[in-house]
Design a protein around this motif. Structure first.
Motif, PDB file in Angstrom:
ATOM      1  N   SER A  17       0.836  -1.195   0.000  1.00 37.74           N
ATOM      2  CA  SER A  17       0.000   0.000   0.000  1.00 37.74           C
ATOM      3  C   SER A  17       0.872   1.246   0.000  1.00 37.74           C
ATOM      4  O   SER A  17       1.597   1.502   0.958  1.00 37.74           O
ATOM      5  CB  SER A  17      -0.917   0.027   1.225  1.00 37.74           C
ATOM      6  OG  SER A  17      -1.778  -1.082   1.213  1.00 37.74           O
ATOM      7  N   ILE A  18       0.786   2.018  -1.084  1.00 37.32           N
ATOM      8  CA  ILE A  18       1.547   3.257  -1.205  1.00 37.32           C
ATOM      9  C   ILE A  18       0.765   4.361  -0.508  1.00 37.32           C
ATOM     10  O   ILE A  18      -0.420   4.549  -0.766  1.00 37.32           O
ATOM     11  CB  ILE A  18       1.785   3.618  -2.680  1.00 37.32           C
ATOM     12  CG1 ILE A  18       2.582   2.510  -3.367  1.00 37.32           C
ATOM     13  CG2 ILE A  18       2.478   4.972  -2.810  1.00 37.32           C
ATOM     14  CD1 ILE A  18       2.641   2.621  -4.871  1.00 37.32           C
ATOM     15  N   ASP A  19       1.444   5.091   0.378  1.00 35.75           N
ATOM     16  CA  ASP A  19       0.799   6.175   1.105  1.00 35.75           C
ATOM     17  C   ASP A  19       1.772   7.348   1.191  1.00 35.75           C
ATOM     18  O   ASP A  19       2.547   7.466   2.136  1.00 35.75           O
ATOM     19  CB  ASP A  19       0.386   5.703   2.494  1.00 35.75           C
ATOM     20  CG  ASP A  19      -0.506   6.707   3.214  1.00 35.75           C
ATOM     21  OD1 ASP A  19      -0.931   7.699   2.589  1.00 35.75           O
ATOM     22  OD2 ASP A  19      -0.776   6.488   4.406  1.00 35.75           O
ATOM     23  N   ASN A  20       1.756   8.195   0.157  1.00 41.00           N
ATOM     24  CA  ASN A  20       2.656   9.332   0.060  1.00 41.00           C
ATOM     25  C   ASN A  20       1.853  10.567  -0.351  1.00 41.00           C
ATOM     26  O   ASN A  20       1.886  10.985  -1.506  1.00 41.00           O
ATOM     27  CB  ASN A  20       3.773   9.038  -0.959  1.00 41.00           C
ATOM     28  CG  ASN A  20       4.827  10.109  -0.993  1.00 41.00           C
ATOM     29  OD1 ASN A  20       5.127  10.733   0.006  1.00 41.00           O
ATOM     30  ND2 ASN A  20       5.409  10.323  -2.164  1.00 41.00           N
ATOM     31  N   PRO A  21       1.081  11.138   0.601  1.00 40.23           N
ATOM     32  CA  PRO A  21       0.239  12.282   0.262  1.00 40.23           C
ATOM     33  C   PRO A  21       1.063  13.467  -0.224  1.00 40.23           C
ATOM     34  O   PRO A  21       2.236  13.569   0.132  1.00 40.23           O
ATOM     35  CB  PRO A  21      -0.453  12.623   1.578  1.00 40.23           C
ATOM     36  CG  PRO A  21      -0.098  11.569   2.547  1.00 40.23           C
ATOM     37  CD  PRO A  21       1.024  10.758   1.989  1.00 40.23           C
ATOM     38  N   PRO A  22       0.500  14.334  -1.024  1.00 37.08           N
ATOM     39  CA  PRO A  22      -0.914  14.380  -1.364  1.00 37.08           C
ATOM     40  C   PRO A  22      -1.303  13.564  -2.591  1.00 37.08           C
ATOM     41  O   PRO A  22      -2.480  13.261  -2.773  1.00 37.08           O
ATOM     42  CB  PRO A  22      -1.166  15.862  -1.620  1.00 37.08           C
ATOM     43  CG  PRO A  22       0.130  16.363  -2.161  1.00 37.08           C
ATOM     44  CD  PRO A  22       1.198  15.561  -1.440  1.00 37.08           C
ATOM     45  N   VAL A  23      -0.332  13.198  -3.468  1.00 40.84           N
ATOM     46  CA  VAL A  23      -0.726  12.534  -4.717  1.00 40.84           C
ATOM     47  C   VAL A  23      -0.010  11.205  -4.959  1.00 40.84           C
ATOM     48  O   VAL A  23      -0.039  10.672  -6.060  1.00 40.84           O
ATOM     49  CB  VAL A  23      -0.522  13.459  -5.944  1.00 40.84           C
ATOM     50  CG1 VAL A  23      -1.437  14.654  -5.881  1.00 40.84           C
ATOM     51  CG2 VAL A  23       0.938  13.874  -6.079  1.00 40.84           C
ATOM     52  N   ASN A  24       0.643  10.654  -3.953  1.00 38.81           N
ATOM     53  CA  ASN A  24       1.339   9.372  -4.077  1.00 38.81           C
ATOM     54  C   ASN A  24       2.408   9.381  -5.163  1.00 38.81           C
ATOM     55  O   ASN A  24       2.599   8.399  -5.881  1.00 38.81           O
ATOM     56  CB  ASN A  24       0.341   8.228  -4.298  1.00 38.81           C
ATOM     57  CG  ASN A  24      -0.437   7.924  -3.050  1.00 38.81           C
ATOM     58  OD1 ASN A  24       0.103   7.950  -1.946  1.00 38.81           O
ATOM     59  ND2 ASN A  24      -1.717   7.661  -3.200  1.00 38.81           N
ATOM     60  N   ALA A  25       3.122  10.491  -5.288  1.00 41.97           N
ATOM     61  CA  ALA A  25       4.189  10.591  -6.285  1.00 41.97           C
ATOM     62  C   ALA A  25       5.298   9.583  -5.995  1.00 41.97           C
ATOM     63  O   ALA A  25       5.509   9.178  -4.853  1.00 41.97           O
ATOM     64  CB  ALA A  25       4.759  12.008  -6.296  1.00 41.97           C
ATOM     65  N   LEU A  26       6.000   9.207  -7.055  1.00 44.28           N
ATOM     66  CA  LEU A  26       7.049   8.197  -6.938  1.00 44.28           C
ATOM     67  C   LEU A  26       8.384   8.818  -6.534  1.00 44.28           C
ATOM     68  O   LEU A  26       9.371   8.754  -7.267  1.00 44.28           O
ATOM     69  CB  LEU A  26       7.191   7.433  -8.257  1.00 44.28           C
ATOM     70  CG  LEU A  26       6.025   6.531  -8.608  1.00 44.28           C
ATOM     71  CD1 LEU A  26       6.185   5.963 -10.009  1.00 44.28           C
ATOM     72  CD2 LEU A  26       5.895   5.410  -7.592  1.00 44.28           C
TER      73      LEU A  26
END
Length: 90
Positions: A17-26
């Motif tokens: 589960s990717i959780d990198n607010p605000p837009v889950n950028a890589l």
């Protein structure tokens, strides 16, 4: 900041589960988290499939603009799967 990629196993399926607010950028933290959790899933004999999902409203669509203008951070992109388990679609 909390882990950018969380790992759990349910019924033989590793869920990343990717959780990198605000837009889950890589960004570098997400890329490193994906490499680490994919390696973890690959080494687990109980895992037969991997699902990558994202928290929030968006699935990662590209680079983290906060990293623009900085030297590249490892792991770089493109990432490639070199594991021994075949990818299958059912």
């Amino acid at each position: 900041m909390a882990e950018a990629v969380r790992y759990r196993v349910e019924d033989g399926v590793a869920v990343l589960s990717i959780d990198n607010p605000p837009v889950n950028a890589l960004g570098a933290e997400v890329r490193a988290g994906l490499v680490e959790t994919i390696d973890r899933a690959e080494s687990d004999p109980q895992v037969h499939a991997v699902v990558i999902r994202a928290e929030g409203r968006t699935f990662p669509a590209g680079a983290d603009i906060r990293e623009f203008g900085r030297p590249p951070a490892d792991p770089g992109c493109p990432m490639s799967a070199t594991g021994s388990k075949p990818a299958e679609s059912r």
